[in-house]
Structure formats: C-alpha cells, structure tokens
Design a protein around this motif. Structure first.
Motif, mmCIF file in Angstrom:
data_model
loop_
_atom_site.group_PDB
_atom_site.id
_atom_site.type_symbol
_atom_site.label_atom_id
_atom_site.label_comp_id
_atom_site.label_asym_id
_atom_site.label_seq_id
_atom_site.Cartn_x
_atom_site.Cartn_y
_atom_site.Cartn_z
ATOM 1 N N PHE A 62 0.831 -1.207 0.000
ATOM 2 C CA PHE A 62 0.000 0.000 0.000
ATOM 3 C C PHE A 62 0.867 1.259 0.000
ATOM 4 O O PHE A 62 1.746 1.414 0.846
ATOM 5 C CB PHE A 62 -0.901 -0.015 1.247
ATOM 6 C CG PHE A 62 -1.805 1.177 1.370
ATOM 7 C CD1 PHE A 62 -2.740 1.465 0.378
ATOM 8 C CD2 PHE A 62 -1.732 1.999 2.479
ATOM 9 C CE1 PHE A 62 -3.578 2.564 0.496
ATOM 10 C CE2 PHE A 62 -2.577 3.095 2.607
ATOM 11 C CZ PHE A 62 -3.500 3.378 1.610
ATOM 12 N N GLY A 63 0.615 2.124 -0.978
ATOM 13 C CA GLY A 63 1.330 3.399 -1.045
ATOM 14 C C GLY A 63 2.559 3.406 -1.930
ATOM 15 O O GLY A 63 3.058 4.479 -2.279
ATOM 16 N N VAL A 93 -3.210 0.880 -4.145
ATOM 17 C CA VAL A 93 -4.142 1.781 -3.453
ATOM 18 C C VAL A 93 -5.089 1.025 -2.523
ATOM 19 O O VAL A 93 -6.011 1.620 -1.982
ATOM 20 C CB VAL A 93 -4.935 2.631 -4.465
ATOM 21 C CG1 VAL A 93 -4.011 3.613 -5.176
ATOM 22 C CG2 VAL A 93 -5.666 1.762 -5.475
ATOM 23 N N SER A 94 -4.874 -0.296 -2.355
ATOM 24 C CA SER A 94 -5.705 -1.064 -1.429
ATOM 25 C C SER A 94 -4.892 -1.414 -0.191
ATOM 26 O O SER A 94 -3.684 -1.679 -0.283
ATOM 27 C CB SER A 94 -6.196 -2.345 -2.103
ATOM 28 O OG SER A 94 -5.100 -3.108 -2.572
ATOM 29 N N GLN A 95 -5.566 -1.429 0.941
ATOM 30 C CA GLN A 95 -4.914 -1.823 2.187
ATOM 31 C C GLN A 95 -5.224 -3.290 2.461
ATOM 32 O O GLN A 95 -6.243 -3.808 2.021
ATOM 33 C CB GLN A 95 -5.398 -0.949 3.327
ATOM 34 C CG GLN A 95 -4.894 0.476 3.194
ATOM 35 C CD GLN A 95 -5.252 1.320 4.402
ATOM 36 O OE1 GLN A 95 -6.406 1.661 4.586
ATOM 37 N NE2 GLN A 95 -4.263 1.655 5.198
ATOM 38 N N GLY A 96 -4.340 -3.963 3.187
ATOM 39 C CA GLY A 96 -4.554 -5.375 3.460
ATOM 40 C C GLY A 96 -4.192 -6.212 2.250
ATOM 41 O O GLY A 96 -3.701 -5.710 1.228
ATOM 42 N N THR A 101 -5.175 -4.035 -5.254
ATOM 43 C CA THR A 101 -5.705 -3.182 -6.315
ATOM 44 C C THR A 101 -4.742 -2.053 -6.601
ATOM 45 O O THR A 101 -4.257 -1.380 -5.682
ATOM 46 C CB THR A 101 -7.073 -2.607 -5.891
ATOM 47 O OG1 THR A 101 -7.964 -3.697 -5.657
ATOM 48 C CG2 THR A 101 -7.650 -1.708 -6.962
ATOM 49 N N LEU A 102 -4.497 -1.858 -7.893
ATOM 50 C CA LEU A 102 -3.628 -0.776 -8.345
ATOM 51 C C LEU A 102 -4.463 0.334 -8.967
ATOM 52 O O LEU A 102 -5.511 0.077 -9.560
ATOM 53 C CB LEU A 102 -2.636 -1.283 -9.396
ATOM 54 C CG LEU A 102 -1.772 -2.494 -9.049
ATOM 55 C CD1 LEU A 102 -0.940 -2.897 -10.261
ATOM 56 C CD2 LEU A 102 -0.874 -2.184 -7.868
#
Ligand code: NAG
Ligand code: NAG
Length: 175
Positions: A62-63, A93-96, A101-102
C-alpha cells in the motif's frame, strides 16, 4: 453520443483493425487494438522501477509507486514485433492483502505505421487477481485525438516473487 455494446467488439478478430460500426455517429470510427505489455521489475534493466517505497512488502505494498516504460508487443514473447510503450505509473491503493488493487495512470505510446507517435491515456482500477479488468480510455492524441473507450486487460503471466508480469490488452476506442 452513441456507444457500443461490448459484445459487438468480441466478434472482431484479435488483430488491430479499423472498422465502422453501425451505431456510430456519422464520421465516427472504431478501433480495436490487441497487444501485450511487459512489466519487468527484476533484473539489471527493468522497465518498471519502484520509485516510492513506503511499505515493507518485497514486491508492492500500500502506497508504493512504480514508474513504467514498458514495451508493448504484438505477441506474448518480448521478442515479437514491437507496437509501442506504456509510459506512466501505478500505485497500490488497497490496504490489506484481500483484494490487491492498483491505480493505473498510463500513456500508451504507439510506434508503428500511421499510429507512430500517437497516444491513448488510460486511467483506471486494476484489481490484479480479477481474470479481466476493465480500464477507461480517457483520451488520446495524434490519430487518437478525442478518442474514448475502454480496455480489457488480462494477466498472461505473473511471477509473484519478482512482480514481473505480461499483460494481454484488448483496447476499444471510438472517435
Ligand atoms: C516513428 O517516428 C519516429 C520519430 O518521428 C521515427 O524516428 C521512427 O523511425 C518512426 N518509426 C516508424 C516505425 O515509423
Ligand atoms: C520468478 O523469478 C525468480 C527470480 O528471477 C525465478 O527464480 C523464478 O523461477 C521465477 N518464477 C517463475 C514461476 O517463473
């Protein structure tokens, strides 16, 4: 503006073609482009580099942000005929870990024939483990000026250790 039924396009052959479709406005044209994208993070000459690293993930977390200048080719083999480049970036852009997901923000730059130097702009969501991802084509330049449409992207191969991937693209645009 009239738009297409997606299944109309599925009848088209999987090669670059320029066709007139019956439900277009006068003067509109439709194009279907089919090619493979080689996104290589590993090795001494990667086409994709992790430019922002805020996660401790070995591949992408993420990030993190990856900048790309990926070759586009006619076939899945990197040595097949070159079509162009994909220049842009993507970010996780997804957490976990459930649904990685990009965000993709890419310019597809074509290098062959009448399309040489023309571009298509892609801005979309790539849930990487979906069999088919639909990405909006938000514009274009050169022969693709005022283009709009969508791309269907599939993972042809993925190395989960390195993140290296070959993506199969079917792009449908109208102008
Ligand atoms: C594409 O255009 C560039 C710059 O104008 C030129 O150097 C190159 O030879 C062209 N490539 C093809 C395949 O026409
Ligand atoms: C993934 O890449 C690593 C490092 O290059 C390699 O050792 C491994 O064999 C690759 N895995 C697959 C499934 O190709």
């Amino acid at each position: 503006m009239a738009f297409f039924q997606p299944n109309l396009f599925l009848l088209l052959p999987l090669v670059s073609v320029l066709v007139m479709a019956p439900d277009l406005n006068a003067g509109d044209t439709a194009a279907h482009l089919h090619f493979y994208m080689h996104d290589t993070l590993s090795g001494s000459n990667p086409s994709a580099v992790r430019a922002v690293r805020v996660s401790d993930s070995t591949v992408l977390g993420f990030g993190d942000v990856v900048i790309t200048d990926d070759p586009l080719t006619e076939g899945p083999d990197l040595r097949s005929a070159p079509v162009g480049r994909s220049q842009g970036f993507y970010s996780m852009v997804s957490q976990g870990t459930g649904d990685p997901t990009l965000l993709l923000a890419l310019n597809l730059v074509f290098k062959e024939g009448a399309r040489n130097g023309s571009t298509l702009a892609v801005l979309g969501r790539d849930a990487i483990y979906l069999p088919v991802r639909e990405l909006p084509i938000v514009g274009g330049s050169g022969v693709f000026r005022l283009a709009r449409g969508y791309a269907l992207m599939k993972t042809y191969s993925l190395n989960t250790t390195t993140g290296d991937a070959v993506l199969e693209w079917d792009v449908f645009v109208v102008q």
